[in-house]
Motif scaffolding. Structure first.
Motif, PDB file in Angstrom:
ATOM      1  N   GLU A  60       0.829  -1.199   0.000  1.00 22.51           N
ATOM      2  CA  GLU A  60       0.000   0.000   0.000  1.00 22.51           C
ATOM      3  C   GLU A  60       0.871   1.259   0.000  1.00 22.51           C
ATOM      4  N   ALA A  61       2.170   1.092  -0.201  1.00 19.94           N
ATOM      5  CA  ALA A  61       3.086   2.239  -0.171  1.00 19.94           C
ATOM      6  C   ALA A  61       2.815   3.168  -1.353  1.00 19.94           C
ATOM      7  N   ASN A  62       2.733   4.450  -1.084  1.00 23.98           N
ATOM      8  CA  ASN A  62       2.513   5.424  -2.147  1.00 23.98           C
ATOM      9  C   ASN A  62       3.867   5.945  -2.643  1.00 23.98           C
ATOM     10  N   SER A  63       4.596   5.042  -3.282  1.00 25.01           N
ATOM     11  CA  SER A  63       5.897   5.390  -3.858  1.00 25.01           C
ATOM     12  C   SER A  63       5.837   5.148  -5.359  1.00 25.01           C
ATOM     13  N   TYR A  64       6.877   5.596  -6.070  1.00 25.28           N
ATOM     14  CA  TYR A  64       6.858   5.432  -7.522  1.00 25.28           C
ATOM     15  C   TYR A  64       6.785   3.974  -7.936  1.00 25.28           C
ATOM     16  N   PRO A  66       6.187   0.680  -5.699  1.00 25.48           N
ATOM     17  CA  PRO A  66       6.069  -0.079  -4.449  1.00 25.48           C
ATOM     18  C   PRO A  66       6.575  -1.512  -4.620  1.00 25.48           C
ATOM     19  N   MET A  67       7.245  -2.011  -3.622  1.00 25.78           N
ATOM     20  CA  MET A  67       7.779  -3.367  -3.671  1.00 25.78           C
ATOM     21  C   MET A  67       6.722  -4.336  -3.157  1.00 25.78           C
ATOM     22  N   GLY A  68       6.101  -5.047  -4.054  1.00 26.16           N
ATOM     23  CA  GLY A  68       5.079  -6.016  -3.684  1.00 26.16           C
ATOM     24  C   GLY A  68       4.603  -6.762  -4.907  1.00 26.16           C
ATOM     25  N   ASP A  69       3.878  -7.849  -4.681  1.00 28.75           N
ATOM     26  CA  ASP A  69       3.315  -8.624  -5.787  1.00 28.75           C
ATOM     27  C   ASP A  69       2.006  -8.015  -6.272  1.00 28.75           C
ATOM     28  N   ILE A  70       1.263  -7.419  -5.354  1.00 31.37           N
ATOM     29  CA  ILE A  70      -0.020  -6.794  -5.686  1.00 31.37           C
ATOM     30  C   ILE A  70       0.027  -5.319  -5.323  1.00 31.37           C
ATOM     31  N   VAL A  71      -0.206  -4.488  -6.326  1.00 30.99           N
ATOM     32  CA  VAL A  71      -0.353  -3.046  -6.115  1.00 30.99           C
ATOM     33  C   VAL A  71      -1.636  -2.641  -6.825  1.00 30.99           C
ATOM     34  N   TRP A  72      -2.667  -2.312  -6.049  1.00 29.23           N
ATOM     35  CA  TRP A  72      -3.950  -1.950  -6.629  1.00 29.23           C
ATOM     36  C   TRP A  72      -4.657  -0.987  -5.698  1.00 29.23           C
ATOM     37  N   ARG A  73      -5.066   0.173  -6.243  1.00 29.70           N
ATOM     38  CA  ARG A  73      -5.627   1.236  -5.410  1.00 29.70           C
ATOM     39  C   ARG A  73      -7.020   1.691  -5.854  1.00 29.70           C
ATOM     40  N   GLU A  74      -7.384   1.431  -7.094  1.00 34.65           N
ATOM     41  CA  GLU A  74      -8.554   2.084  -7.658  1.00 34.65           C
ATOM     42  C   GLU A  74      -9.866   1.681  -6.985  1.00 34.65           C
ATOM     43  N   ASP A  75      -9.922   0.510  -6.354  1.00 38.18           N
ATOM     44  CA  ASP A  75     -11.137   0.079  -5.668  1.00 38.18           C
ATOM     45  C   ASP A  75     -11.227   0.599  -4.240  1.00 38.18           C
ATOM     46  N   GLY A  76     -10.223   1.298  -3.772  1.00 36.25           N
ATOM     47  CA  GLY A  76     -10.242   1.767  -2.395  1.00 36.25           C
ATOM     48  C   GLY A  76      -9.806   0.670  -1.435  1.00 36.25           C
ATOM     49  N   ALA A 117      -0.352  -2.715 -10.599  1.00 37.49           N
ATOM     50  CA  ALA A 117      -0.795  -1.493 -11.273  1.00 37.49           C
ATOM     51  C   ALA A 117      -0.010  -0.314 -10.693  1.00 37.49           C
ATOM     52  N   LEU A 118      -0.510   0.895 -10.854  1.00 39.33           N
ATOM     53  CA  LEU A 118       0.250   2.069 -10.427  1.00 39.33           C
ATOM     54  C   LEU A 118      -0.209   2.592  -9.069  1.00 39.33           C
ATOM     55  N   SER A 119       0.738   3.059  -8.313  1.00 41.49           N
ATOM     56  CA  SER A 119       0.421   3.803  -7.090  1.00 41.49           C
ATOM     57  C   SER A 119      -0.138   5.166  -7.489  1.00 41.49           C
ATOM     58  N   GLU A 120      -0.738   5.846  -6.531  1.00 43.20           N
ATOM     59  CA  GLU A 120      -1.246   7.177  -6.809  1.00 43.20           C
ATOM     60  C   GLU A 120      -0.127   8.109  -7.288  1.00 43.20           C
TER      61      GLU A 120
END
Length: 209
Positions: A60-64, A66-76, A117-120
């Motif tokens: 959930e890191a808001n970096s350019y 993020p280090m993770g397998d899943i990065v998804w923000r659009e659903d909240g 996907a992309l972070s904010e």
């Protein structure tokens, strides 16, 4: 060669090996012979099973990047594994919506291994890539036996950033919309189905429901 065509070659290869009337030159022909390469087997995908292992790490890191397998923000905020599962299921279902009735029955068994996907921060500045990986296995619906080996699929593509991202959202082209459309096209390619415009895929899905 698509995943489906690999299966078609294997099936045709078995048929050729059982035919005693084929001459020596044909028996010794490589599997990449033009006649086999052009073969296709119609598929009737009866079920899609998508799994998103809990072992995949969510960031959930808001970096350019993020280090993770899943990065998804659009659903909240919420269960990211479940959110990703729903997106992948929607895309694949759309892609196979016009399967061939009476074709080879199959279950599409999919395991997601990466959904980045992309972070904010990246979304509204530099952009980047939607990095999406999954494994696909086609199975017999009755026995569960695989028709062929598991195939890793990389469905990554360029993500919008900055003003382009803002303009896309105004047109309704959110990250979810673009990823869903892209996954539909990717699975069609893997199964040897012709590419279709996104609008046609949406229409096919609505008719099938």
């Amino acid at each position: 060669m698509s995943y489906l065509r690999v299966i078609a070659v294997a099936m045709l290869g078995l048929g050729l090996s059982a035919c005693g009337s084929v001459d020596t030159a044909t028996r010794n022909a490589p599997l990449e012979a033009p006649a086999l390469r052009a073969a296709a087997v119609p598929l009737d995908v009866q079920e899609i099973r998508v799994t998103v292992p809990k072992s995949l790490k969510v960031s959930e890191a808001n970096s350019y990047y993020p280090m993770g397998d899943i990065v998804w923000r659009e659903d909240g905020p919420g269960d990211r594994h479940a959110q990703v599962k729903a997106i992948v299921e929607a895309g694949l279902t759309r892609g196979v919506a016009d399967g061939v009735p009476g074709g080879m029955p199959a279950v599409l068994d999919v395991q997601v291994t990466r959904f980045h996907a992309l972070s904010e921060k990246a979304r509204y500045t530099i952009g980047g890539m939607h990095s999406i990986h999954f494994n696909v296995t086609l199975r017999n619906p009755e026995t569960g036996a695989p028709y062929g080996p598991m195939r890793p699929v990389k469905a990554s593509f360029k993500a919008y950033g900055g003003q382009a991202a803002i303009d896309a959202e105004r047109r309704g082209q959110t990250q979810k919309v673009r990823i869903t459309d892209h996954l539909a096209q990717v699975i069609r390619g893997e199964l040897g189905l012709p590419a279709r415009p996104a609008a046609d895929l949406v229409a096919a899905l609505s008719v099938s429901q």
